[in-house]
Design a protein around this motif. Structure first.
Motif, short mmCIF file in Angstrom:
data_model
loop_
_atom_site.label_atom_id
_atom_site.label_comp_id
_atom_site.label_asym_id
_atom_site.label_seq_id
_atom_site.Cartn_x
_atom_site.Cartn_y
_atom_site.Cartn_z
N GLU A 84 0.91 -1.21 0.02
CA GLU A 84 0.07 0.04 0.05
C GLU A 84 0.76 1.23 0.03
OE1 GLU A 84 -3.33 -0.14 2.62
OE2 GLU A 84 -3.15 2.29 2.95
N GLY A 95 8.86 7.23 -9.94
CA GLY A 95 7.52 7.46 -9.14
C GLY A 95 7.65 7.34 -7.69
N THR A 96 6.78 6.90 -6.81
CA THR A 96 6.77 6.95 -5.28
C THR A 96 6.48 5.37 -4.82
OG1 THR A 96 4.51 6.95 -5.11
CG2 THR A 96 5.68 9.28 -5.05
N THR A 104 4.11 4.64 -3.05
CA THR A 104 2.74 4.01 -2.79
C THR A 104 2.11 3.34 -3.99
OG1 THR A 104 2.74 6.53 -1.82
CG2 THR A 104 0.60 5.36 -2.56
N TYR A 105 1.82 2.07 -3.48
CA TYR A 105 1.32 1.24 -4.49
C TYR A 105 1.53 1.25 -5.83
CZ TYR A 105 -2.35 -2.52 -4.46
OH TYR A 105 -3.04 -3.88 -4.51
N ASN A 106 2.82 0.96 -6.05
CA ASN A 106 3.28 0.96 -7.12
C ASN A 106 3.95 -0.37 -7.95
OD1 ASN A 106 5.26 1.70 -9.22
ND2 ASN A 106 6.25 3.26 -8.38
N PRO A 107 2.95 -0.94 -8.58
CA PRO A 107 3.03 -2.03 -9.04
C PRO A 107 4.48 -2.50 -9.99
CG PRO A 107 1.34 -1.13 -10.17
CD PRO A 107 1.58 -0.26 -9.09
N GLY A 108 5.05 -1.42 -10.54
CA GLY A 108 6.15 -1.38 -11.35
C GLY A 108 7.36 -1.87 -10.33
#
Lengths: 246, 606, 253
Positions: free
Chosen positions: B180, B516-517, B519-523
């Motif tokens: 998350e 990105g950050t 926070t919920y970063n699927p990559g």
């Protein structure tokens, strides 16, 4: 190659988030979740989406597609008119985490409050198919929480303080109607679970991907059981005379 | 060093599918503190996708059944590569575990006299699969989930473990992050149960969900455990093949269990000609005989007729379909036809409701009217962490494994329905084993800071690399390699080529980057998952190369025969410095009294 | 469109991302109910001189009740029973909560009003729980209507069958489908049991419950069909009584 135009909600905050538009090539039989995966895999690896099985069995990929609460893995792209933009947003009743992902942990907290299955001690564990057919319908629930999302008591009125929501009425109906269960949950249904807050407007049933008749088969029968116990003077009298079933 | 939160438990269970939940329930009932970590939300684990049933010799439908027959079926299905002790415990304990589920609230379909109904499945001599329509896995996970919740087990949802931490040679904790918000977490634990499932996501066409990135296999491998039997990858014979978006989604073996017929494009019922000599006598000889069996099964009556050839073992049916398609007798989209439409539509909808909806909604096919198109899909890995049969402990002290992540139980090929029973039998044993272990080792686990720092650095690295590799692109490359060189039929040159490509890919994976950050970063999550997948892919390819015979789910084009000599050893993979090592270890030899069960035509209780 | 409200910010009326014609259903329901209520009120309170003609008694005025000193429309004495039954019916509740109260007007569409929501937990809506008592009364009323329909076959001492009888019978059938498909009835005949096979009584109740369930699955349909049929039966008799049209006799005169 045919392309679909996807408008997908992006952001970690409902105020500052915005819709981003992506063009996705269409394959035959494609579902919205395939389009989201295409965006992840080729255009934007950071796009957050919760999913597991992609076969409508786990209930993870709940979202709102063109404003309709639905599982993305079950929303066929060819059901939308060609050329029309397809809007994908997170479900709205729970706090946003990011993009299409919301924090549904409230539901798990509610589940803990439901009195567990309590079989009678001297049960011989034979029971007939007709005794459990109702229960089996409720146990089809895959906990996608689309019913919780669409229910206006939670969605519009935000009465999470007094109301458990359709998912948990379904669970309690499954326990209450189990032929061997001995717990009586009528009081909890009436008070803590807030069954009376449901005004049976049936949106939960409309969105259920498992086609559980939530209102007709779970909520209304529970309401009637609560009536037996708390509102119907004759039934009460009857029970006092002839003794309680449980 | 970045911040991380700390939790401490006697037993930490990684994975909340059937095995993980059952382990957590058992451990917690033994009075130790238990934490349960799962990569998805609770109740979404891959167990929900199990459809056909849970195998247990309850003998409710066919009273000739008993644990001995179940044991023999399992060993025969596994081509005698199984750990006999696991197969024995499994066959003996499955009935009690199923009854226990019922007492915890599971609602199985019933026989006419009110007992748990059982259906036929491939490789099982008798009707043995307890089921709830075609959603047995869901029933099981919901039952265990509610049981666990009410028992007060703490669950950490959407949390991925990236490293096991060790104090000397024994396990002392696990490090991971929450999907998350990307915050790091350290679990100190005396014992850890791995119940992370399989490795399907190394393959492009699979019935497995995204979670199946071989996390537990890789964690155990990194921690020094052995992975055995990794060459045995089960391709389920019937996955959907059309439309492309749904390719690989499972079509339950229950369809065949209920009488589904396989035909090629010429309308031939081809399974008759692919029955192996050894078991040919257990199957119907003609379509008429098969029909008598099906009609009797529908009416719930007994018959002398033998079961249809479609109920051969999965490895055999998958290979047969593959060969039919290759010979040009496939369906329009490269599969074969599976037909249940000759039966009463209402019965089909009642017995196979999710199949009905799945085809109706995703493929516009009404299975009560038309045949389905099906083809093999990667489904299960028999191989996994080597464990002790009775306690489920690996060779690393304090590390336990149960379910698909463990190896040995299913040998060279798993029978349908034996997976769900595996979960509850060995989930319980692993939970008990871990709890016992934690009770014996009273000292608090000690954590080495360097290990935490290394774990954090590893997770931070993809953000710090600029212009590195896209994780999704690398996964596509891996899919390409695995499907081209390590598929259902294998060959030496292909495997060698595959291994060298995987080695090159391993280097590329070290260059993976993400922006990105947290926070919920699927990559970002994929960056880490790739490492697990590549370990499993390499282990599969190397093990496959080493087995120069065809056996069970392992089919070699250059060694088409089964070599009795090679039954005597399991393939074991382990880490040696930076490289992957392989050795052959002796297959456990079963005691004489069990051997006798195979000599007699019918087991003692038949 | 751009709002993705989460966690309890009450949406405005009609706020939605749906791009289909979600408002059609509540609009049709509201129109249908309103027309019926206007007609029934007018018939009951204003136009009540036309109650029966020949063998036919309008369902709005059945049974015939004479109270000493009662100088108003007899419909007032009767209609509160079926009206109460329908007002507390689980289907009608859904329909009017959506169409009239607009809480919510349709699924995933913003609702009307933002006051503290109490659902059916407080007065007066808590009285919805007394639906089963209205069911008992409605069953009595339907009984009278069946009696009327059969009576219409025997007029002036001989067998008689006219279009009016068919209208009355049709109405009785539809009303029965609606009444005996009631959710409360479904509960009372068997739904309240946890085990359908445990006693021989339970087995009988299970059979009844199955029949009621079949009717109940189409409760909405029967609610509308019977609403139309009862309105039409009344209208048919009224037109006869007012001399606007004449009955079509098939047997007898």
């Amino acid at each position: 190659m045919r392309e679909a135009v996807m408008k997908v909600f992006r952001g970690t905050d409902s105020g500052s988030g915005e819709f981003k538009t992506y063009k996705v090539p269409i394959e035959e039989g494609m579902v919205v979740l395939d389009a989201i995966h295409y965006i992840q895999g080729y255009l934007d690896p950071e796009l957050a989406v919760r999913w597991n099985c992609k076969a409508a069995k786990c209930g993870s990929c709940s979202a709102e597609v063109n404003g309709h609460p639905a599982l993305m893995c079950k929303s066929r792209m060819d059901h939308f008119p060609e050329g029309q933009e397809i809007t994908v947003e997170p479900i709205k009743t729970f706090p946003l985490v990011k993009d299409l992902v919301t924090d549904v942990s409230w539901n798990y907290e509610v589940n803990k409050k439901i009195p567990a299955f309590k079989p009678s001690e001297n049960a011989d564990w034979t029971f007939m198919q007709e005794d459990i057919e109702r229960v089996q319908e409720f146990r089809k629930c895959i906990e996608c929480f689309l019913c919780q999302n669409v229910c206006h008591v939670l969605r519009d009125h935000d009465r999470k303080d007094v109301f458990y929501g359709p998912r948990f009425f379904v669970r309690m109906a499954g326990l209450e109607m189990h032929p061997l269960d001995t717990e009586n949950r009528a009081g909890i249904l009436k008070d803590q679970a807030g069954l009376g807050y449901c005004n049976i407007t049936k949106c939960c049933t409309e969105v259920c991907p498992e086609e559980i008749h939530i209102t007709d088969n779970a909520i209304i029968p529970l309401k009637e059981r609560v009536v037996d116990e708390f509102y119907d003077p004759v039934a009460k009298l009857f029970k006092t005379i002839f003794g309680k079933k449980k | 060093m970045a911040n991380y939160e700390v939790h401490e438990y006697d037993v930490l269970v990684v994975g909340a599918g059937g095995a993980g939940l059952r382990a957590a329930i058992e451990a917690s009932s033994m009075g130790v503190t238990v934490g349960l970590v799962c990569k998805s939300l609770l109740g979404k684990a891959h167990t929900v996708m199990a459809e056909g049933g849970v195998a247990a010799a309850l003998a409710n439908v066919d009273e000739q059944d008993g644990w001995e027959t179940h044991f023999c079926d399992t060993m025969n299905g596994g081509k005698m590569m199984n750990n006999w002790r696991m197969a024995q415990l499994h066959a003996q304990e499955a009935p009690d575990r199923v009854r226990e589920l019922e007492r915890w609230g599971a609602v199985f379909d019933r026989t006419k006299d009110g007992k748990i109904l059982q259906r036929a499945f491939g490789g099982h001599k008798w009707k043995r699969l307890c089921h709830v329509g075609d959603r047995t896995g869901l029933e099981m996970i919901r039952t265990l989930q509610d049981r666990g919740v009410h028992q007060g087990i703490t669950v950490y949802m959407e949390c991925a473990i990236t490293r096991l931490l060790k104090d000397g040679n024994k396990v002392s904790g696990a490090f991971g992050y929450f999907r998350e918000d990307g915050r790091y977490v350290l679990f100190k634990a005396k014992a850890i149960v791995l119940a992370t499932g399989g490795v399907g996501k190394s393959f492009p066409v699979t019935s497995n969900s995204w979670e199946y990135t071989g996390d537990g296999h890789a964690l155990a491998y990194d921690a020094g455990a052995q992975l055995i039997d990794m060459e045995f990858v089960q391709f389920h014979p019937t996955g959907m093949v059309w439309p492309p978006g749904v390719r690989g989604i499972l079509v339950t073996e229950g369809v065949r269990g209920e009488g589904g017929i396989l035909r090629n494009s010429k309308g031939e019922r081809f399974m008759f000609k692919y029955l192996p000599e050894a078991t040919r006598n257990d199957y119907a000889e003609t379509e008429e005989e098969a029909k008598i069996w099906v009609d009797a099964a529908i009416r719930g009556e007994k018959t002398q007729a033998r079961r249809p050839p479609e109920l051969s073992t999965r490895d055999n049916v998958a290979r047969s379909i593959y060969l039919e398609v290759k010979a040009g007798r496939g369906s329009p989209h490269g599969g074969v036809f599976l037909d249940i439409s000759y039966q009463d539509p209402d019965r089909v909808k009642k017995k196979l409701p999710s199949m009905y909806h799945q085809f109706k909604e995703l493929a516009d096919v009404d299975i009560t009217q038309q045949p389905m198109e099906v083809g093999p899909t990667m489904h299960y890995i028999m191989g996994g962490v080597r464990v002790d049969a009775d306690t489920a402990e690996s060779q690393v002290p304090g590390l336990f494994a149960a379910g698909e992540v463990s190896g040995g139980m299913h040998g060279g090929n798993r029978l349908g329905g034996n997976s769900l029973s595996d979960l509850i039998v060995f989930g319980r044993r692993a939970g008990a084993g871990a709890a016992e272990y934690a009770k014996k080792h009273t000292a608090a686990p000690s954590i080495v800071d360097d290990q935490i720092k290394a774990a954090i650095d590893e997770m931070e690295a993809p953000f710090n690399r600029k212009d590195g590799k896209n994780p999704y692109e690398l996964q596509r490359k891996m899919h390409e390699i695995m499907s081209t060189y390590v598929g259902i039929f294998r060959e030496e040159n292909d495997l060698k080529k595959g291994i060298s490509l995987l080695e090159a890919l391993k280097e590329e994976i070290k260059q993976v980057s993400i922006s990105g950050t947290k926070t919920y970063n699927p990559g970002w999550h994929m960056c880490r998952d790739l490492r697990n997948m590549i370990i499993c892919s390499e282990a599969i390819a190397r093990s496959a190369l080493s087995r120069t015979e065809s056996r069970g789910a392992h089919s070699r084009l250059d060694y088409t025969e089964t070599d009795p000599e090679q039954q005597k050893s399991n393939t074991a993979i382990f880490q040696d410095g930076d490289s992957m090592k392989l050795e052959k270890t002796p297959t456990p030899v079963m005691p004489e009294e069990l051997k006798k069960l195979f000599v007699k035509k019918e087991p003692a209780n038949a | 469109m751009n709002q993705s409200k989460t966690s309890g910010a009450p949406a405005e009326l009609g706020a939605t991302s749906r791009n289909d014609a979600w408002w059609v259903e509540p609009a049709l329901v509201a129109t249908g109910f309103t027309l019926f209520i206007i007609y029934a009120t007018w018939r009951a309170l204003v136009d009540y001189q036309f109650q029966e003609w020949g063998p036919y008694l309008s369902p709005f005025f059945s049974p015939k009740i004479t109270l000493p000193g009662w100088q108003w429309s007899p419909a007032i004495l009767i209609l509160w029973m079926p009206a109460g039954f329908r007002a507390t019916c689980y289907y009608y509740r859904k329909a009017y909560y959506r169409a009239y109260f607009m809480d919510p007007p349709a699924c995933a569409v913003g609702h009307f009003g933002g006051e503290k929501y109490c659902g059916e937990t407080t007065f007066p809506l808590v009285l919805q729980n007394l639906h089963r008592y209205f069911l008992y009364l409605a069953i009595v009323v339907v009984g009278f209507l069946w009696w009327d329909a059969f009576s219409s076959l025997f007029y002036n001492g001989s067998f008689h069958l006219g279009l009016g009888s068919l209208v009355l019978f049709g109405n009785c059938i539809f009303l029965s489908f609606y009444t005996f498909g009631c959710h409360a009835f479904r509960h009372l005949v068997g739904g309240r049991l946890d085990c359908f096979s445990c006693t021989s009584g339970a087995k009988t109740q299970f059979k009844l419950w199955n029949i009621v369930t079949k009717l109940n699955e189409h409760h909405m349909l029967w609610a509308w069909v019977s609403l139309c049929s009862v309105g039409f039966a009344d209208f048919y008799v009224r037109q006869l009584a007012a001399g606007v049209w004449t009955d079509i006799p098939f047997i007898g005169s």
